[in-house]
Motif scaffolding. Sequence first.
Motif, mmCIF file in Angstrom:
data_model
loop_
_atom_site.group_PDB
_atom_site.id
_atom_site.type_symbol
_atom_site.label_atom_id
_atom_site.label_comp_id
_atom_site.label_asym_id
_atom_site.label_seq_id
_atom_site.Cartn_x
_atom_site.Cartn_y
_atom_site.Cartn_z
ATOM 1 N N SER A 232 61.823 77.463 63.488
ATOM 2 C CA SER A 232 62.639 76.925 62.401
ATOM 3 C C SER A 232 63.224 75.568 62.772
ATOM 4 C CB SER A 232 63.767 77.904 62.073
ATOM 5 O OG SER A 232 64.703 77.995 63.157
ATOM 6 N N LYS A 237 64.055 73.809 59.267
ATOM 7 C CA LYS A 237 64.435 74.803 58.284
ATOM 8 C C LYS A 237 65.475 75.730 58.899
ATOM 9 C CE LYS A 237 60.092 75.015 55.656
ATOM 10 N NZ LYS A 237 59.019 75.910 55.150
ATOM 11 N N PHE A 267 60.878 81.905 47.317
ATOM 12 C CA PHE A 267 61.971 81.006 47.709
ATOM 13 C C PHE A 267 62.192 81.041 49.216
ATOM 14 C CE2 PHE A 267 66.408 79.863 48.371
ATOM 15 C CZ PHE A 267 66.500 78.687 47.630
ATOM 16 N N SER A 269 59.985 81.958 51.568
ATOM 17 C CA SER A 269 58.818 81.412 52.275
ATOM 18 C C SER A 269 58.762 79.892 52.189
ATOM 19 C CB SER A 269 57.533 82.020 51.710
ATOM 20 O OG SER A 269 57.542 83.429 51.849
ATOM 21 N N GLN A 270 59.251 79.314 51.085
ATOM 22 C CA GLN A 270 59.188 77.868 50.914
ATOM 23 C C GLN A 270 60.316 77.141 51.624
ATOM 24 O OE1 GLN A 270 59.117 77.242 46.693
ATOM 25 N NE2 GLN A 270 57.050 78.104 46.430
ATOM 26 N N ASN A 271 61.478 77.765 51.723
ATOM 27 C CA ASN A 271 62.660 77.047 52.200
ATOM 28 C C ASN A 271 63.195 77.539 53.538
ATOM 29 O OD1 ASN A 271 63.458 75.310 49.675
ATOM 30 N ND2 ASN A 271 63.041 77.368 48.880
ATOM 31 N N PHE A 272 62.719 78.670 54.035
ATOM 32 C CA PHE A 272 63.252 79.227 55.264
ATOM 33 C C PHE A 272 62.110 79.677 56.162
ATOM 34 C CE2 PHE A 272 66.531 79.792 52.100
ATOM 35 C CZ PHE A 272 67.718 79.516 52.766
ATOM 36 N N GLN A 330 70.655 79.401 47.737
ATOM 37 C CA GLN A 330 70.639 78.045 47.196
ATOM 38 C C GLN A 330 71.917 77.305 47.581
ATOM 39 O OE1 GLN A 330 68.055 76.621 45.525
ATOM 40 N NE2 GLN A 330 69.215 74.728 45.703
ATOM 41 N N LEU A 333 71.627 76.082 51.138
ATOM 42 C CA LEU A 333 70.804 74.873 51.239
ATOM 43 C C LEU A 333 71.571 73.643 50.762
ATOM 44 C CD1 LEU A 333 67.316 76.165 49.995
ATOM 45 C CD2 LEU A 333 68.049 75.741 52.348
ATOM 46 N N GLU A 334 72.342 73.801 49.694
ATOM 47 C CA GLU A 334 73.066 72.651 49.163
ATOM 48 C C GLU A 334 74.208 72.225 50.079
ATOM 49 O OE1 GLU A 334 74.314 73.955 45.353
ATOM 50 O OE2 GLU A 334 72.329 73.798 44.413
ATOM 51 N N GLY A 337 72.512 71.791 53.906
ATOM 52 C CA GLY A 337 71.243 71.054 54.037
ATOM 53 C C GLY A 337 71.409 69.712 54.711
#
Length: 517
Positions: A232, A237, A267, A269-272, A330, A333-334, A337
């Motif tokens: 990661s 990530k 979500f 798999s794409q972001n974490f 989410q 991430l915001e 991030g």
Amino acid sequence: MDQGSGGGEASDEKLAHFQSLTGMEDMAVCTRILERHGWDLDSAVTAAVSDDSHSHARENSRQNLQPQRLSPRYSPSLPHRNSGTAPPLGLAQLATTSGDEDMLVDHQPRPGPIPPGNDAAATNSGNLVWKIVTLPFSIVRGGLFMVSGAMGLGVWVAGSLLSYSLGALGIGNQQGGGGGGGRLTEARDRFLPVPTAGAVQAIQFIRSFEQEYGSVRPDFQALSFMEALRRSTEGFKFLFVYLHSPEHVDTPAFCQATLCSEPVSQFLSQNFVVWGADVRNTEGFQMFNSLKASTFPFCAVVMASSNQRIALLQQVEGFKSPETLLSLLQRVLEEQGAALVAMRVEDEERRRNRQLREEQDAAYQAALLADQERERKRVEEAERVAREAAESERQMREKELAAQRAAQVAAEKQAAMEKLRKEKALALGAEPERGPQVTQVLVRFPNGERKERRFSCTSAVQCVYDFVDSLGSLGDARYSLVSNFPRKVYGADKLHMSLADAGLHPHASLFVQVDTP
């Protein structure tokens, strides 16, 4: 404490990590275990959990991991959060560490447990009956999962070994369908390294999870926790951690309805980078202690921090709907991030600096090689000039020596001839006066010169040769005396004849005929 394993601070840090992972409080015992394993934290923790603390861990797992089934959302045996989530912490707070800390993960203070009410007590008795009824099925299901996981791992390892053995023997897939044996494939199967203990447990968890809930699931990494954390970090990530407790009442519903729902799976798999573990296994139990989970289902979002620590960004405890979980993720991430952006920028800066250094090093090496090449050519040219000068000087010395030797030989030869000429002139004696017994001889040379002398008629022809030699006009040339009329050569066969017997008396005219070599 063994300071040779990395210094006092590093040893204290490893000791604190070991205590936080194993839950052991006796520093002397922890120190002895670490020293026994050469301060290798992974092997020491594995040994402590699997050997020394096996029975204690199992007992704790039975007490802490199997909540009382009073209600679908509440477990009185473990501390419970009102919201089920921990508000995201700033990275500065999460990454702050000190030498006195003994925790692997930075946490916020937890709210105190909420005491159960009368309804919970009533539910507790019904839940106990349900646990007694379903206990055999849970045991059989867990045993089947463990057996299937072990069989799958054995087949995977055996297949790798067989593939490697066939490749080493030159037996493999052939290209083309013709008879007589086709060409062996250029890319042969390579032996895959045996996975670590954490990776083996991850593989078993993934297989068990797929058998229970199907193939639509988050992309769990078949790696140990530290390997997944490293992946990661390298991929910039966050790491999503899911601790699986199969016996908790909310686990099936959470896995089916939330974790394995297509929006949540995509979500994650794409972001974490997603990592899961069964809390009944060693590494899952270690993370249960490190993250201080209070109830299940348990999810957490972590990232690597400084000094081999991990920063806990968000934790989700208890059942959550797909919409709630997505909203929490989410928000992570915001709000957090920016840390990934900073890491990516820092990594790009390091890459640029490294590339710049490599280019500078390459340019320096090229300039150095060019300078070395020029220096080599200069040295070679200087050596060539020196060799040519030495050779020229040697040739000049040889010529001088040859000239000196030739001059010396010529001088010696000239001296010898002069000596011979004088000796022959002395041997002739005085020229006799004219008379009947005297022969008058005229000698003509090739250059037109004429010489005349009187000899006794009894003198040998050799005396005429001695007379010519005494003059020194011919040098060392070989010659013969020849008469014209009649033509007659007075050669070596007539040297001892007298002038009279040779027909040269009373007078004779001879010319010198130089013999060609």
